[in-house]
Design an enzyme around this catalytic site. Structure first.
Site, PDB file in Angstrom:
ATOM      1  N   ALA A   1      30.544  26.330  67.142  1.00 50.30           N
ATOM      2  CA  ALA A   1      29.506  25.230  67.718  1.00 50.30           C
ATOM      3  C   ALA A   1      28.715  25.997  68.624  1.00 50.30           C
ATOM      4  O   ALA A   1      28.575  27.246  68.816  1.00 50.30           O
ATOM      5  CB  ALA A   1      30.522  24.396  68.264  1.00 50.30           C
TER       6      ALA A   1
ATOM      7  N   VAL B   1      35.302  25.470  67.456  1.00 50.64           N
ATOM      8  CA  VAL B   1      35.792  24.048  67.499  1.00 50.64           C
ATOM      9  C   VAL B   1      37.219  24.355  66.882  1.00 50.64           C
ATOM     10  O   VAL B   1      37.288  25.121  65.848  1.00 50.64           O
ATOM     11  CB  VAL B   1      35.065  23.207  66.409  1.00 50.64           C
ATOM     12  CG1 VAL B   1      35.645  21.784  66.766  1.00 50.64           C
ATOM     13  CG2 VAL B   1      33.740  23.143  66.953  1.00 50.64           C
TER      14      VAL B   1
ATOM     15  N   GLY C   1      30.151  28.053  71.414  1.00 50.58           N
ATOM     16  CA  GLY C   1      31.644  28.127  71.490  1.00 50.58           C
ATOM     17  C   GLY C   1      32.123  27.865  69.913  1.00 50.58           C
ATOM     18  O   GLY C   1      31.438  28.331  69.022  1.00 50.58           O
TER      19      GLY C   1
ATOM     20  N   ASP D   1      18.027  19.366  66.263  1.00 50.53           N
ATOM     21  CA  ASP D   1      18.414  20.333  65.366  1.00 50.53           C
ATOM     22  C   ASP D   1      19.259  19.720  64.274  1.00 50.53           C
ATOM     23  O   ASP D   1      20.333  20.207  63.795  1.00 50.53           O
ATOM     24  CB  ASP D   1      19.431  21.327  66.138  1.00 50.53           C
ATOM     25  CG  ASP D   1      19.345  22.547  65.313  1.00 50.53           C
ATOM     26  OD1 ASP D   1      18.802  23.124  64.132  1.00 50.53           O
ATOM     27  OD2 ASP D   1      20.626  23.292  65.205  1.00 50.53           O
TER      28      ASP D   1
ATOM     29  N   LYS E   1      36.203  21.245  70.977  1.00 52.25           N
ATOM     30  CA  LYS E   1      35.205  22.244  71.133  1.00 52.25           C
ATOM     31  C   LYS E   1      35.319  23.076  72.319  1.00 52.25           C
ATOM     32  O   LYS E   1      35.245  22.262  73.284  1.00 52.25           O
ATOM     33  CB  LYS E   1      33.772  21.422  71.234  1.00 52.25           C
ATOM     34  CG  LYS E   1      32.721  22.221  70.623  1.00 52.25           C
ATOM     35  CD  LYS E   1      31.383  21.417  70.519  1.00 52.25           C
ATOM     36  CE  LYS E   1      30.180  21.909  70.829  1.00 52.25           C
ATOM     37  NZ  LYS E   1      28.993  20.770  70.493  1.00 52.25           N
TER      38      LYS E   1
ATOM     39  N   ALA F   1      35.298  25.962  62.852  1.00 52.78           N
ATOM     40  CA  ALA F   1      33.826  25.827  62.865  1.00 52.78           C
ATOM     41  C   ALA F   1      33.211  26.532  64.079  1.00 52.78           C
ATOM     42  O   ALA F   1      34.088  26.571  65.086  1.00 52.78           O
ATOM     43  CB  ALA F   1      33.202  24.466  62.845  1.00 52.78           C
TER      44      ALA F   1
END
Lengths: 473, 228
Positions: free
Chosen positions: A163, A168, A166, A314, A182, A161
């Protein structure tokens, strides 16, 4: 994706995105495919080239020109220069996300900037360059002081994923527990600070305008939010605070943080089971399950809000996991901010008013934006504010489960918020705008889920527990 | 008395080890060749049979560290298992930087003498070996990942400039934060690969050349002179 974009996407989305991993935007999916959406160095060089070409003194001149109020020709020239400045912002290294947020903030202060500048800022989006495995490993080595293989039983060099700032990675701890690691793109925090300095110079003359103080407050708030996102220790703190709010029986999980494997740029967390919203919807869940998860989403954010006094700035589908057994996972706390005492006081006043009459609610909102009972709302009138108050309270007043699958409600909300922002109503503390975006974001989530939720029952329970003090839930 | 090759190698080893100790303890600038010779247990003049300058000793130290790093990198597959050319180049330089860490304090003189953008004078075998050892591996990576890329002196010079730029950034005093070096290295590698992958400049059509020349006035008819 901003909450409004998310809401609009929710209105469009009828089913799961078939061609990308769950919870990933197209840009994120492209990044994970090993191809950053935009070349990092290209941006870096573009910044230098554009900045050198335009020159900051020149930018200061054009910005001041906007406020001189001279002849039409000069205004037109100033606008052209603003467009050039927007190009400079577009060339900023890492701060495009912040620039986007700045754009959103400025859009809430109409008249400060020509539309094209705000629109340019609004179109910008953040992306950190994707890290290939060698870079991710080197960054981990620099942060943890040893190779990933020395501290993890297994470490997947490919991210699963993206992030904030950055990506993950999956990992397994020596204990056998599954973890999500992360990893922040190297040196991005300092690059953001440098970009903010440039942006500050760029926008400094605008602070002399009629809403200059509020602009400064917005900019400061945005800068602090982005800097918090860049500090994974702050996120670890938010995770710990949020995790402490939930019990096993609540059906809501927040991952634990492994402090010994976390730094300011690496965050090692428990990896929660579950799938993202598109995959959950792909299974065509029955209405009862949708309603169950809808209530959990509502409860989770209400608990963070009232008991934790935390605002998740968010809320979007990528931050939620739907786990077997009907459990909800909350992940990604990079955008979470704690209320200040002043902000919490306004929140409490709003909640009290929400439980009284529409007139009480309007009065609190008017006071929040600096208008007393006889204050002049300006040329836009007070209708947008009253419409927002009525709209946001509609689920509470349903007298039972409210159907968030009703498209009309969300469309009304987008229209009301836009009218509110076009007027001069989004004043007061920046938290007002963040709260509005947060609420619309949650509504967007519940709409995609097509859940029916008894908002009054959930929020009253959470509010009562929250005002009783932390730990009472 | 005849000095055997083994004795020469042993003396050379004593010199570089002594130099490393002294450079680390006192800093490169504060150490003289006389200090090094004394610490190595040899006469000052003898040191010059092995190294003409103390910079040459530093280069030898760096060369040894780099040789070890490259041997390890070769043994691990030489970048052949990387997912991309970017990653392979990044991994090569990152491995070298790790090996150079104990020598960071005196890498500046090494860069100035042996690794500068312009190749050193003929007769600088240590610097030449350092450069060749790296460039050979870059060539091999290009052959693997970009067989059709524009290899040659331009590509190599561009690459070498970026590579030495990364080393110079890393070796700065005070040293940058480790992640800053990683960011610079990542950006530099992306720049080089981006240049390789960029489409070649298209030749300007003849018609446009003529237009361009017109604009510059090259083919403009001479202005009539007054009274002419």
């Amino acid at each position: 994706m901003t909450p409004i974009d998310e809401v609009l996407a929710a209105l469009r989305a009828r089913g799961p995105a078939a061609d990308r991993p769950p919870g990933l935007s197209p840009e994120a999916a492209a990044a994970l495919a090993g191809r950053p959406p935009v070349s990092g160095l290209g941006r870096l060089w573009a910044t230098g080239r554009l900045a050198a070409r335009a020159g900051l003194p020149y930018l200061g001149l054009w910005a001041r020109g906007v406020f001189r109020g001279a002849g039409r020709g000069e205004r037109d020239r100033a606008k052209a220069h603003l467009r050039a400045a927007a190009a400079v912002v577009a060339g900023m290294g890492y701060l495009r996300g912040a620039a986007m947020k700045v754009g959103q903030g400025l859009a809430k202060l109409p008249g400060l900037l020509p539309d094209e500048f705000v629109e340019t800022l609004d179109r910008l989006h953040f992306d950190a360059p994707a890290m290939h495995p060698a870079l991710a490993r080197e960054q981990l080595r620099g942060e943890l002081g040893c190779d990933a293989d020395e501290v993890f039983a297994r470490f997947d060099p490919l991210p699963f994923a993206v992030a904030s700032l950055g990506q993950v990675h999956r990992a397994v701890l020596p204990s056998g527990r599954e973890a999500a690691v992360k990893v922040q793109y190297p040196a991005i925090a300092r690059a953001i600070q440098a970009d903010f300095r440039l942006l500050g110079v760029l926008l400094a003359p605008l602070r002399r305008g009629p809403d200059g103080d509020r602009l400064a407050a917005y900019l400061g708030d945005i800068r602090r939010t982005v800097e918090r996102e860049a500090d994974y220790r702050a996120e670890a703190g938010a995770l710990r605070a949020a995790r402490a709010l939930f019990r096993e029986a609540n059906g809501i999980d927040v991952p634990r943080v492994y402090d010994e494997l976390s730094t300011g740029r690496v965050l090692t967390m428990e990896r929660l089971p579950g799938v993202h919203l598109p995959d959950f919807l792909a299974g065509d869940p029955p209405q009862g399950l949708r309603d169950h998860f809808g209530a959990l989403v509502c409860r989770a954010y209400a608990r963070l809000h009232f008991a934790g006094r935390l605002l998740h700035a968010d809320p979007h589908p990528g931050n939620i996991l739907f786990a077997p057994g009907g459990r909800l996972g909350l992940i990604d706390f990079g955008c979470v901010r704690a209320y200040t005492p002043e902000e919490w006081d306004w929140t409490r006043r709003w909640e009290e008013a929400a439980r009284r009459t529409p007139a009480d609610r309007t009065r609190v909102c008017r006071e929040f934006v600096g208008l007393g009972p006889g204050g002049d709302p300006g040329s836009t009138g007070s209708e947008p504010l009253e419409a927002w108050v009525a709209w946001s309270n509609r689920p509470r007043e349903a007298g039972g489960p409210f159907d968030f699958g009703d498209e009309t409600y969300l469309r009304d909300g987008v229209a009301v918020l836009r009218a509110l922002l076009r007027g001069r109503w989004a004043r007061g503390l920046p938290i007002g705008v963040f709260s509005a975006r947060w609420y619309l974001g949650v509504c967007g989530l519940l709409h995609r889920l097509r859940a029916r939720v008894d908002v009054r029952a959930v929020t009253d329970e959470e509010y009562a527990a929250g005002v009783a003090g932390p730990g009472s839930v | 008395m005849r000095v055997t090759a083994a004795q020469k190698a042993a003396t050379r080893g004593r010199i570089v080890r002594a130099a490393h100790r002294l450079f680390t303890r006192h800093g490169f600038a504060a150490v003289t060749t006389r200090d090094i010779a004394r610490a190595a247990g040899i006469a000052s003049g003898t040191l010059f049979n092995y190294f003409p300058t103390k910079e040459a000793v530093a280069v030898a130290l760096a060369a040894s560290a780099l040789a070890d790093a490259r041997a390890g990198w070769d043994a691990a597959g030489g970048g052949g298992r990387a997912g991309s050319l970017d990653e392979a180049l990044f991994a090569l330089v990152a491995a070298e930087l790790r090996a150079l860490e104990p020598h960071r304090g005196y890498l500046g003189p090494v860069l100035e003498t042996a690794l500068k953008a312009l190749p050193g004078p003929i007769g600088d075998p240590e610097g030449g070996a350092i450069r060749a050892g790296h460039v050979d591996r870059v060539r091999a990576l290009l052959a693997t990942y970009r067989p059709a890329a524009p290899a040659g002196p331009v590509a190599e010079h561009l690459y070498w400039s970026l590579y030495t730029g990364v080393l110079a950034f890393w070796a700065a005093d005070p040293p940058p934060a480790p992640d800053e070096t990683l960011a610079i290295l990542d950006h530099s590698v992306r720049a080089f690969v981006g240049w390789l992958d960029a489409p070649p400049p298209q030749p300007v059509p003849e018609s446009e050349k003529a237009d361009d020349a017109d604009r510059r006035g090259a083919r403009r008819p001479p202005r009539p002179r007054p009274g002419g």
